[in-house]
Design a protein around this motif. Structure first.
Motif, PDB file in Angstrom:
ATOM      1  N   VAL A 107       0.842  -1.195   0.000  1.00  0.00           N
ATOM      2  CA  VAL A 107       0.000   0.000   0.000  1.00  0.00           C
ATOM      3  C   VAL A 107       0.880   1.249   0.000  1.00  0.00           C
ATOM      4  O   VAL A 107       0.660   2.198  -0.770  1.00  0.00           O
TER       5      VAL A 107
ATOM      6  N   THR B  84      -8.847  -3.744  -3.347  1.00  0.00           N
ATOM      7  CA  THR B  84      -9.026  -2.319  -3.637  1.00  0.00           C
ATOM      8  C   THR B  84     -10.509  -2.000  -3.777  1.00  0.00           C
ATOM      9  O   THR B  84     -11.308  -2.890  -4.077  1.00  0.00           O
TER      10      THR B  84
ATOM     11  N   PHE C 203      -7.789   3.608  -4.479  1.00  0.00           N
ATOM     12  CA  PHE C 203      -7.869   4.105  -3.106  1.00  0.00           C
ATOM     13  C   PHE C 203      -9.177   4.847  -2.884  1.00  0.00           C
ATOM     14  O   PHE C 203      -9.767   5.408  -3.819  1.00  0.00           O
TER      15      PHE C 203
END
Length: 535
Positions: free
Chosen positions: A310, A373, A407
């Motif tokens: 990440v 995600t 994101f």
């Protein structure tokens, strides 16, 4: 080149009303009038906030710049210099683990008390013992006994005082930057008869140092009033009889007051828009060499930041050119390393590892690590502390990350003092911080950031990095040290405990008749009141 060649050589609470009919100055980006032998009183305006007046309670330049006026340190860095010179003492390395300092004779605090070697030792000892989470005791690691991290103390025998004018430091490891640490506000010398050993003196109490100015009055968030210290015996005597510091909530009010002459200097922080507006209106805007660093820290104690993929994916897609253009009108320089340009061993490691922004590469990083995600992220930034463009930067980064589809980013802000507490309590996944160097050395962008969680306690620890930091601190060969510093930057770019964003200049807007301002606009960001005059 051996670094051991570092041996030392060598009142009213409101300002008077400003004239409303002052003629504006022409724009000047590079020069300033030299300081004079005499001066009227003058006023500095700033959006900086103060964490604490007591040197044991703060690690920010708003607070430190108050302390630099009030307290002496053993050595200090001259304007536009990089190496410490004598201040309260002459100091030199005897070897990489030993420093001897000889105090000047006849030093006294503003209250008349004698300043001795005992005060020096006491000042460092109490800073370490108080260990304020918002303080800077972390810089004193080379004299700390850290066998109990929750309650650090001055290491036994680390500071010896064989007589009233001699201080000998025995470092727990070779550290050729410690003399520079002794030039910072962390090493401010306080009066042991005034400052409690285990708690900080309140901002509203009477503070007494041996610096060129005395803090005559202070009202948090409103104004500080400084007057000349009649007992000052150091190398930097003040010129102006009185200096006011006015604190502003926003740069618009700051810019308005410098333009109409209500203040004499506006410094930290004017937005790019305000800088240009002042220049267009004929106000002198001075630009000095700077080493301001803006960066984003990952919380690696819990949450999304514990996953390396990440952190790396965010580093892979972050577009610093767009941050500079959209949040700062192109007035800042994109940063690709935790060490700014101009320091020994600097290299753009984040560019070397990630190259240009690449959503496909970020997608692969997350997929290979099995990360689902979109990844939820909370971005934190302080309101006002870093100026009005901080929200623009946070918004730009959130939009960049959300646009990838990888994101789901939200932003949250907080008042500076509470914000410092919150980020250490894992309130954000990624949080904004700014850095102005404690001293001019690449290590000052390494040790406080990457050794066992750094001063921001983000949970990062890498044994190889810790070992390399110890090696560069002890290395006397410049080329070899630069190589080690480069290795550290490469590892940090792979691990991504933080993400560099940009570097900026040191800028001030000045009114008519001001001298000496340009000379103090250097990479240390120390605003030396004693150099400034008003005619």
């Amino acid at each position: 080149m051996s670094v051991l060649a570092v041996g030392m050589a060598a009142c009213s609470d409101t300002p008077p009303p400003a004239s409303e009919d002052r003629e504006p100055l022409g724009v000047n980006y590079s020069t300033g009038d030299p300081a004079a032998d005499s001066s009227d009183e003058w006023t500095l305006g700033t959006t900086d906030t103060i964490t604490a007046v007591d040197p044991a309670g703060a690690y920010d330049f708003g607070s430190w710049n108050l302390q630099y006026q009030m307290f002496q340190t053993l050595v200090s860095v001259p304007a536009n210099g990089s190496e410490p010179e004598p201040d309260a003492a002459s100091c030199a390395y005897d070897d990489p683990q030993t420093i001897t300092c000889d105090l000047d004779e006849g030093l006294t605090f503003a209250n008349g008390n004698e300043l001795t070697s005992s005060d020096v030792k006491y000042s460092l000892e109490r800073n370490i013992a108080i260990n304020d989470p918002n303080g800077s005791a972390i810089l004193l690691g080379s004299i700390i006994d850290d066998s109990n991290p929750d309650k650090p103390v001055l290491a036994k025998g680390a500071v010896e005082t064989p007589d009233d004018t001699t201080v000998v430091f025995h470092l727990n490891k070779p550290d050729l930057t410690f003399l520079k640490v002794l030039s910072t506000a962390t090493a401010s010398i306080v009066d042991e008869e005034v400052y409690p050993a285990n708690k900080e003196l309140a901002d509203t109490d009477e503070h007494s140092g041996s610096g060129p100015y005395v803090l005559a009055q202070y009202k948090d968030g409103v104004q500080a009033t400084f007057e000349l210290n009649e007992n000052y015996a150091g190398p930097h005597p003040g010129i102006a009889p009185r200096v006011y510091v006015s604190y502003y909530k926003d740069d618009a009010s700051l810019a308005s007051d410098i333009k109409k002459g209500a203040i004499d200097i506006a410094w930290r922080s004017l937005s790019p828009t305000q800088q240009q507006g002042l220049a267009d209106d004929g106000v002198a805007v001075l630009k000095g060499n700077g080493s301001e660093f803006r960066y984003w820290v990952w919380d690696m104690n819990e949450g999304a930041g514990t996953e390396a993929a990440v952190r790396q994916a965010v580093a892979q897609v972050l577009d610093r050119d767009q941050i500079s253009a959209n949040a700062y009108d192109g007035t800042v320089t994109p940063s690709y390393s935790i060490v700014p340009p101009g320091f020994g061993g600097q290299k753009d490691s984040f560019m070397d590892v990630y190259g240009d922004p690449d959503v496909d590469a970020a997608t692969a990083l997350l997929e290979d690590a099995g990360v689902e995600t979109p990844v939820a992220l909370k971005l934190g930034y302080p309101q006002e502390h870093y100026g009005p463009n901080a929200v623009d930067e946070a918004t730009e980064i959130a939009e960049q990350l959300n646009d990838t589809g990888l994101f789901d980013v939200t932003t949250e802000t907080g008042e500076w003092e509470q914000y410092q507490t919150d980020y250490k309590k894992d309130a954000y996944d990624l949080f904004m911080l700014g850095w102005y160097p404690d001293f001019l050395d690449a290590d000052n962008y390494l040790s406080p950031f990457v050794v066992d969680g750094g001063f921001f306690a983000n949970g990062y620890s890498n044994d190889e990095v810790n070992t390399l930091v110890d090696e560069e601190l002890a290395e006397t060969d410049e080329a070899a040290r630069d190589e080690i510093i480069g290795q550290i930057q490469d590892i940090v770019a792979e691990d991504v405990p933080l993400i560099p964003s940009w570097n900026g200049a040191n800028i001030a807007a000045v009114g008519e008749g001001m001298g000496g301002v340009q000379d103090t606009l250097d990479p240390t960001y120390i605003f030396r009141f004693w150099m400034i005059t008003k005619s």
